[in-house]
Enzyme design. Structure first.
Site, mmCIF file in Angstrom:
data_model
loop_
_atom_site.group_PDB
_atom_site.id
_atom_site.type_symbol
_atom_site.label_atom_id
_atom_site.label_comp_id
_atom_site.label_asym_id
_atom_site.label_seq_id
_atom_site.Cartn_x
_atom_site.Cartn_y
_atom_site.Cartn_z
ATOM 1 N N HIS A 20 72.792 24.633 154.136
ATOM 2 C CA HIS A 20 71.629 25.406 154.573
ATOM 3 C C HIS A 20 71.947 26.204 155.835
ATOM 4 O O HIS A 20 71.475 27.319 156.015
ATOM 5 C CB HIS A 20 70.438 24.472 154.805
ATOM 6 N N ASP A 116 64.385 29.102 156.247
ATOM 7 C CA ASP A 116 64.878 28.414 155.059
ATOM 8 C C ASP A 116 63.684 28.040 154.174
ATOM 9 O O ASP A 116 62.658 27.577 154.676
ATOM 10 C CB ASP A 116 65.627 27.145 155.510
HETATM 11 BR BR1 BUP Z 1 83.393 20.133 152.316
HETATM 12 C C1 BUP Z 1 83.584 21.811 153.070
HETATM 13 N N1 BUP Z 1 84.897 23.329 154.288
HETATM 14 O O1 BUP Z 1 85.752 21.335 153.767
HETATM 15 P P1 BUP Z 1 77.662 24.045 149.503
HETATM 16 C C2 BUP Z 1 82.574 22.738 153.032
HETATM 17 N N2 BUP Z 1 82.729 23.952 153.640
HETATM 18 O O2 BUP Z 1 84.091 25.353 154.813
HETATM 19 P P2 BUP Z 1 77.002 21.241 150.077
HETATM 20 C C3 BUP Z 1 83.908 24.261 154.266
HETATM 21 O O3 BUP Z 1 80.377 24.248 153.676
HETATM 22 P P3 BUP Z 1 74.327 21.708 149.268
HETATM 23 C C4 BUP Z 1 84.801 22.107 153.720
HETATM 24 O O4 BUP Z 1 82.455 26.783 152.377
HETATM 25 C C5 BUP Z 1 80.147 26.015 152.157
HETATM 26 O O5 BUP Z 1 79.843 27.172 152.886
HETATM 27 C C6 BUP Z 1 81.610 25.671 152.305
HETATM 28 O O6 BUP Z 1 77.922 24.295 151.037
HETATM 29 C C7 BUP Z 1 81.621 24.923 153.607
HETATM 30 O O7 BUP Z 1 77.663 22.502 149.295
HETATM 31 C C8 BUP Z 1 79.442 24.840 152.791
HETATM 32 O O8 BUP Z 1 78.790 24.552 148.703
HETATM 33 C C9 BUP Z 1 79.015 23.826 151.756
HETATM 34 O O9 BUP Z 1 76.337 24.645 149.209
HETATM 35 O O10 BUP Z 1 75.545 21.632 150.266
HETATM 36 O O11 BUP Z 1 77.563 21.091 151.402
HETATM 37 O O12 BUP Z 1 77.125 20.081 149.171
HETATM 38 O O13 BUP Z 1 73.373 20.749 149.859
HETATM 39 O O14 BUP Z 1 73.868 23.124 149.357
HETATM 40 O O15 BUP Z 1 74.817 21.352 147.904
#
Ligand code: BUP
Length: 447
Positions: A20, A116
């Site tokens: 988020h 958000d």
């Molecule tokens: Br793990 C990881 N490096 O090693 P999502 C995540 N990220 O840059 P989530 C890194 O965190 P939701 C790591 O690039 C993305 O911007 C990644 O968000 C970054 O999944 C963010 O992909 C992760 O939406 O959150 O964290 O499970 O609750 O939205 O599913």
């Protein structure tokens, strides 16, 4: 000079969780680059230390962007149904009375709020009282958003499918399991926030016309829900570091398009057995791999204990395992990456569209199955539907290895992923759909 256009002052409220925070910070940097005066409201305490570090880095990169720290009220201890992230969302939602005087005191006065979409209960009463337009920022797919918007009005008890006008049917197996329990905090948050969507001045989607065409069209036409405000699909939001991130230099020694990148996001930990089977699968696939592995509290300690003694001997230089965190955008941008085994968190999906990498979808919880459907429908990857939700069943290494091998050699996904990269780039260029939506948005905010 008197002729200058007014400079809008936008206050952005991210909710808890890296998934988020990241898109809201990206949007903040984008708006600042367009000459808007921006303030980021940061709920304190942050949900994780990683979010706090991330924000420190962000604000030191952008000294011109103001930060408004806002102490939220605590909440009851978690019950068995209530994962801590939802309690944090609830706390933010219950802390509007603390935020209100802080916002009133800001100078210059705020022109618009960008919040958000899970924080409506916090922001809407303030926006109403102060007569400031509020725009919701959706941090998931347009497909999940449609379900969220209609959740209070859907009967989920009977059929195999949920029908939402204008959209392909939602199979029951893709709906987040908590939504079948009206007492789950996630469900309560969704059903109390969803009716507030129609009060907003606009809805910002981190997606683009080419990627979710039918859903965006149906939302725009009012087919999904007639009283939704204007939607602005402005994605895929770009990383604010502008390509300056770090990646493991091991990647530089790998052949182009050969490496399988594996990550299940910031919130999912696999079971110990599943971690071992995945390790076995990666080894069997024969492809080099970069695995960012998040471990649970009980599994802190040496990776060697977790993966078994022989794993590192067998895989040798063929693969590397990074514990906890690595810079995902920098990894996805690397030419050695040939595929992404992903949980399909929406940020991961949208980031991947910009780099033309095919996805092997392995959704774990929440919105991730609906996001995996988007990936599949766009042809950007494949999804083995019967691998189940997180920890539902153990998928053996043999099956994982076969699947990875088949998918890494699948030319169709590769070609389509590259096509999507071209379309994502176009969407963000002058006259592109997302660029136009962003300009319209800024014009609307200035009015
Ligand atoms: Br793990 C990881 N490096 O090693 P999502 C995540 N990220 O840059 P989530 C890194 O965190 P939701 C790591 O690039 C993305 O911007 C990644 O968000 C970054 O999944 C963010 O992909 C992760 O939406 O959150 O964290 O499970 O609750 O939205 O599913």
């Amino acid at each position: 000079t008197g002729n200058q256009e007014p400079r809008p002052h936008i206050a952005l409220l991210p909710s808890a969780g890296m998934g988020h925070l990241n898109p809201l910070l990206r949007l903040t940097a984008t708006l600042a680059a367009r000459g808007c005066h921006v303030t980021v409201i940061t709920p304190i305490p942050t949900f994780t230390a990683a979010e706090s570090e991330h924000m420190d880095e962000f604000f030191s990169t952008y000294p011109n962007i103001s930060r408004l720290k806002f102490q939220i009220v605590g909440d009851e201890p978690p019950s068995e149904f209530d994962p801590p992230i939802f309690l944090q969302w609830q706390s933010i939602n219950r802390s509007g009375h603390i935020l209100r005087p802080l916002l009133t005191a800001l100078s210059p006065p705020i022109t618009a709020l960008f919040s958000d979409f899970v924080a409506g209960l916090c922001i809407c009463p303030i926006a109403d009282d102060l007569k400031i337009p509020n725009y919701f920022v959706v941090t998931s797919s347009a497909r999940f958003f449609s379900l969220w918007a209609l959740l209070p009005y859907i009967n989920k008890s009977h059929d195999d499918e949920i029908l939402i006008p204008g959209l392909s049917p939602f199979h029951i197996s893709t709906i987040p399991p908590p939504f079948f329990n009206p007492n789950h905090l996630f469900t309560k948050l969704a059903t109390s926030n969803a009716p507030l969507l129609s009060k907003a001045k606009g809805i910002l989607l981190n997606t683009f016309d080419y990627f979710e065409p039918d859903t965006i069209t149906a939302i725009r036409k009012g087919t999904v829900l007639s009283d939704l405000p204007q939607v602005f699909p402005i994605g895929p939001l770009k990383d604010y570091k502008f390509g300056k991130g770090n990646y493991p230099t091991w990647l530089d020694d790998q052949e182009e398009g050969s490496v399988v990148y594996v990550s299940f996001g910031s919130r999912t930990t696999l079971s110990r057995d599943q971690i071992r089977e995945l390790g076995d699968g990666l080894e069997r696939s024969g492809f080099p791999f970069l695995w960012v592995l998040k471990t649970s509290k009980e599994d802190e300690g040496e990776l060697r204990d977790l993966l078994g003694d022989t794993f590192f001997e067998k895989t040798g230089k063929k693969g590397i395992v990074v514990k906890g965190w690595a810079d995902q955008e920098a990894i996805l941008a690397h030419p050695a990456i040939g595929g992404f085994v992903s949980h399909c968190g929406w940020n991961s999906v949208t980031e991947t569209t910009r780099f033309g990498v095919p996805i092997l979808a392995w959704p774990q919880h929440g919105d991730q199955r609906l996001n995996a459907e988007v990936v599949e429908k766009a042809g950007m990857g494949v999804w083995e539907r019967d691998w189940g939700w997180q920890r539902e069943r153990l998928i053996k290494g043999e099956e994982i290895g076969e699947k990875i091998e088949k998918w890494m050699t699948d030319e169709k996904s590769k070609t389509q992923a590259k096509k999507i990269r071209v379309e994502a780039k176009k969407a963000l260029e002058a006259n592109g759909s997302s660029e136009k939506a962003l300009s319209d948005l800024i014009t609307t905010v200035k009015k």
